[in-house]
Design an enzyme around this catalytic site. Sequence first.
Site, PDB file in Angstrom:
ATOM      1  N   ALA A  13      34.952  50.691   6.940  1.00 24.69           N
ATOM      2  CA  ALA A  13      35.784  50.749   8.147  1.00 24.69           C
ATOM      3  C   ALA A  13      36.059  49.359   8.721  1.00 24.69           C
ATOM      4  O   ALA A  13      36.714  49.230   9.752  1.00 24.69           O
ATOM      5  CB  ALA A  13      35.124  51.621   9.211  1.00 24.69           C
ATOM      6  N   ILE A  16      38.148  44.121   5.858  1.00 24.37           N
ATOM      7  CA  ILE A  16      38.400  44.108   4.412  1.00 24.37           C
ATOM      8  C   ILE A  16      38.466  45.551   3.901  1.00 24.37           C
ATOM      9  O   ILE A  16      39.344  45.914   3.120  1.00 24.37           O
ATOM     10  CB  ILE A  16      37.320  43.300   3.660  1.00 24.37           C
ATOM     11  CG1 ILE A  16      37.387  41.834   4.085  1.00 24.37           C
ATOM     12  CG2 ILE A  16      37.491  43.422   2.155  1.00 24.37           C
ATOM     13  CD1 ILE A  16      36.297  40.956   3.490  1.00 24.37           C
ATOM     14  N   GLY A  17      37.548  46.372   4.387  1.00 25.87           N
ATOM     15  CA  GLY A  17      37.516  47.774   3.976  1.00 25.87           C
ATOM     16  C   GLY A  17      38.857  48.458   4.175  1.00 25.87           C
ATOM     17  O   GLY A  17      39.327  49.210   3.315  1.00 25.87           O
ATOM     18  N   ARG A  98      22.182  29.590  10.870  1.00 23.61           N
ATOM     19  CA  ARG A  98      22.608  30.071   9.561  1.00 23.61           C
ATOM     20  C   ARG A  98      21.440  30.724   8.798  1.00 23.61           C
ATOM     21  O   ARG A  98      21.604  31.732   8.138  1.00 23.61           O
ATOM     22  CB  ARG A  98      23.167  28.882   8.765  1.00 23.61           C
ATOM     23  CG  ARG A  98      23.861  29.279   7.499  1.00 23.61           C
ATOM     24  CD  ARG A  98      24.441  28.048   6.803  1.00 23.61           C
ATOM     25  NE  ARG A  98      24.611  28.309   5.390  1.00 23.61           N
ATOM     26  CZ  ARG A  98      25.625  28.963   4.869  1.00 23.61           C
ATOM     27  NH1 ARG A  98      26.575  29.437   5.637  1.00 23.61           N
ATOM     28  NH2 ARG A  98      25.714  29.166   3.571  1.00 23.61           N
ATOM     29  N   ASP A 159      38.447  32.534  -4.095  1.00 27.27           N
ATOM     30  CA  ASP A 159      38.480  31.077  -4.242  1.00 27.27           C
ATOM     31  C   ASP A 159      39.314  30.688  -5.465  1.00 27.27           C
ATOM     32  O   ASP A 159      40.109  29.752  -5.434  1.00 27.27           O
ATOM     33  CB  ASP A 159      37.048  30.538  -4.387  1.00 27.27           C
ATOM     34  CG  ASP A 159      36.159  31.100  -3.289  1.00 27.27           C
ATOM     35  OD1 ASP A 159      36.554  30.994  -2.127  1.00 27.27           O
ATOM     36  OD2 ASP A 159      35.097  31.686  -3.592  1.00 27.27           O
ATOM     37  N   HIS A 187      30.297  30.452  -2.839  1.00 30.59           N
ATOM     38  CA  HIS A 187      31.485  30.832  -2.075  1.00 30.59           C
ATOM     39  C   HIS A 187      31.300  30.301  -0.652  1.00 30.59           C
ATOM     40  O   HIS A 187      30.779  30.983   0.218  1.00 30.59           O
ATOM     41  CB  HIS A 187      31.686  32.348  -2.061  1.00 30.59           C
ATOM     42  CG  HIS A 187      32.676  32.756  -1.009  1.00 30.59           C
ATOM     43  ND1 HIS A 187      34.010  32.462  -1.108  1.00 30.59           N
ATOM     44  CD2 HIS A 187      32.525  33.386   0.179  1.00 30.59           C
ATOM     45  CE1 HIS A 187      34.635  32.895  -0.031  1.00 30.59           C
ATOM     46  NE2 HIS A 187      33.760  33.457   0.768  1.00 30.59           N
TER      47      HIS A 187
END
Length: 330
Positions: A13, A16-17, A98, A159, A187
């Site tokens: 959802a 991207i989905g 991070r 990429d 990536h």
Amino acid sequence: TKTPVTVAVTGAAGNIGYALMFRLASGAMLGPDQPIYINAIELPFAMEALKGVIMELRDCAFPLVKGILATDDAEQGFENADYALLVGSKPRSKGQERSDLLKENGGIFETIGRILNKVAKKTCKTTVVGNPANTNCLITAHNAPDIPSENFSSMMRLDHDRGLAQAALKLGHDPQDITEFAVWGNHSATMFPDLTYARLFGETYRHTFGNKEFDAWNEKEFIPTVQQRGAAIIEARGSSSAASAANAAIAQTRDWVHGNDGRWLTMGIKSGGEYGIPEGLWSGFPVEVDGEGNYAIVKDLPISSFQEEQIGKSVKELLSERDAVAELLH
Ligand code: NAI
């Protein structure tokens, strides 16, 4: 007619989905003659949004879709999966370190790995999209010891296609005209999009470009543009790349399964120590696929000191990511 296969998608959802599900359902990934069951997996809070996505999916009346499951129970969602597209992960929250993000997402992929190991087919092919994709893929594979580690790839195709597109635009050609291109490493902004071996209708890209001008453009424009493309899209669009990421997930998995006429691809795969990339890291490599579901790293490429330095930077980052999640890799 072919027997239906099951494709599980996490984060179905999300941004991207939303772009991915419809391409998948149309047959863009597994071909126009392959019926599919789609298992959409989301977090509980997103189930309502997922319901809407699935309403739209049904409203497309795609002939290849033989069943749709929407679930927040990953064990149910990965049951008998032939393919897993792991898109769902947490974005970095404001002020978050991070390394904390790495651990948090690592925990998600540790769980998914265990579940895949338990309920998915042992032949299941997995493409990891959720960031940090390479390290998440390493964690997933590590936690799914009964599934061969070659069956886990992290998505480096975006990429790769970004690089092809920039290289083609520069000389006014089509991306398909360029061959022998690949992206090494992580990536992330340290990736190394590598035109060293690239060819345009058989001639080297460098030569066609003009030997003298190539290095300056390559180092000052091409490489940084591809490395920073994700950030440039966020800047322009106000949110991160979604349709192109979905397209890349479809393309990477499709070519892995069906082949691609002998062209090189970039996939994030487990290093066996090739080209000095430490064994066991998931890194982008130039690969060739055989059309029967197998890939192999392109062998015996000469590596210059410039390439070595570029690859080294990205590998260093991959190693530090692996260190940050060491506790998930027992
Ligand atoms: P998004 O935040 O719009 O969607 C992510 C979805 O995943 C959300 O709906 C969330 O509920 C779901 N989710 C989170 N954890 C989950 C879990 N454990 N199980 C099931 N679902 C879960 O994000 P977007 O834009 O769709 O991006 C997804 C990921 O893809 C991000 O990590 C992003 O950084 C990454 N990405 C990777 C690229 C690559 O080239 N490898 C390119 C672009 C994005």
